[in-house]
Design an enzyme around this catalytic site. Structure first.
Site, PDB file in Angstrom:
ATOM      1  N   HIS A   9       0.819  -1.208   0.000  1.00  0.00           N
ATOM      2  CA  HIS A   9       0.000   0.000   0.000  1.00  0.00           C
ATOM      3  C   HIS A   9       0.855   1.261   0.000  1.00  0.00           C
ATOM      4  CE1 HIS A   9       0.744   1.087   4.205  1.00  0.00           C
ATOM      5  NE2 HIS A   9       0.599  -0.195   4.508  1.00  0.00           N
ATOM      6  N   ARG A  60      -6.151   1.120   4.016  1.00  0.00           N
ATOM      7  CA  ARG A  60      -5.001   1.616   3.260  1.00  0.00           C
ATOM      8  C   ARG A  60      -4.620   0.662   2.129  1.00  0.00           C
ATOM      9  NH1 ARG A  60      -3.440  -0.110   8.360  1.00  0.00           N
ATOM     10  NH2 ARG A  60      -1.531  -1.366   8.596  1.00  0.00           N
ATOM     11  N   GLU A  87      -1.596  -6.461   7.711  1.00  0.00           N
ATOM     12  CA  GLU A  87      -0.229  -6.215   8.170  1.00  0.00           C
ATOM     13  C   GLU A  87       0.073  -7.079   9.396  1.00  0.00           C
ATOM     14  OE1 GLU A  87       2.749  -5.806   8.013  1.00  0.00           O
ATOM     15  OE2 GLU A  87       3.106  -3.651   7.754  1.00  0.00           O
ATOM     16  N   HIS A 182       0.295  -5.356   2.610  1.00  0.00           N
ATOM     17  CA  HIS A 182       1.137  -4.609   3.535  1.00  0.00           C
ATOM     18  C   HIS A 182       2.577  -5.118   3.493  1.00  0.00           C
ATOM     19  CE1 HIS A 182      -2.630  -3.075   5.360  1.00  0.00           C
ATOM     20  NE2 HIS A 182      -3.069  -4.240   4.937  1.00  0.00           N
TER      21      HIS A 182
END
Length: 228
Positions: A9, A60, A87, A182
């Site tokens: 991202h 995100r 993430e 991520h």
């Protein structure tokens, strides 16, 4: 020959403020939006057509995927959002400024928490404020699957079932797949795909908003890896 594209991202608001983010659902910064759009432009320039898209349940990454697909005129393709691409969970470090954490715990300790393969950060309990156990997007998960903190090893363990059950079969069927996720979930996936050692994975960086493109043969051996 199937293609897999990984995109970390774009810059998030907490990347900008130098905070540990993990599973906290922060948005992209203005720069992050531009990075995501530029990734899509690069994919369009190279003429890659996708069959499926995957992302995490954090905005995100979701927005990065959408901006990129919009720029390459493929916003319509089937899309799966899954917690398995979240993430790495930074436990009790989440929300803390990285510089202040280093002043409190020492640079070496914070570096170990951030970059080591199998060392866990300080953990959150399910009762702690900010625990993912209180977030309804994870309500359908076995509570034992919701982490209080993760290292890269644990992150890899939750990513692999997605690879084995969904992504690899699509690649074997000669479908092209894009994943927007991520830094650490993509590092974990790259470790598995490329058979990177536990020691060497510490040095692998995933640049924000830069597509990484793998070409696979019919047995899912990596034929090439490029960055756009």
């Amino acid at each position: 020959m199937a293609k897999l594209v990984l995109i970390r991202h774009g810059q998030s608001e907490w990347n900008l403020s130098n905070q540990f983010t993990g599973w906290v659902d922060v948005d992209l910064s203005e720069k992050g939006v531009e990075q995501a759009k530029n990734a899509g432009k690069a994919l369009k320039e190279h003429g890659i057509e996708f069959d499926y898209a995957y992302t995490s349940v954090l905005k995100r990454a979701i927005k990065t995927l959408h901006y990129a697909l919009e720029e390459c005129d493929q916003l319509w393709i089937p899309e799966t959002k899954t917690w398995r691409l979240n993430e790495r969970h930074y436990g009790a470090l989440q929300g803390h400024n990285k510089k202040k954490a280093a002043e409190k715990y020492g640079d070496e300790q914070v570096h170990i928490w951030r970059r080591s393969y199998d060392v866990l950060p300080p953990l959150l309990s399910a009762e702690d404020e900010g625990s993912a156990a209180k977030d309804r997007r994870y309500a359908n998960l076995d509570p034992r699957a919701i982490p209080g903190g993760e290292n890269l090893k644990v992150t890899l363990e939750r990513v692999i079932p997605l690879w084995q059950d969904e992504i690899a079969p699509k690649l074997l069927d000669n479908k092209n797949v894009i994943i927007a996720a991520h830094g650490n979930s993509l590092r974990a996936l790259s470790k598995y795909i490329e058979n990177i050692s536990d020691e060497d994975i510490m040095n692998l960086e995933m640049a924000t908003g830069q597509p990484v493109v793998y070409d696979f043969d019919e047995k899912l051996n990596v034929l090439s890896k490029e960055k756009y």
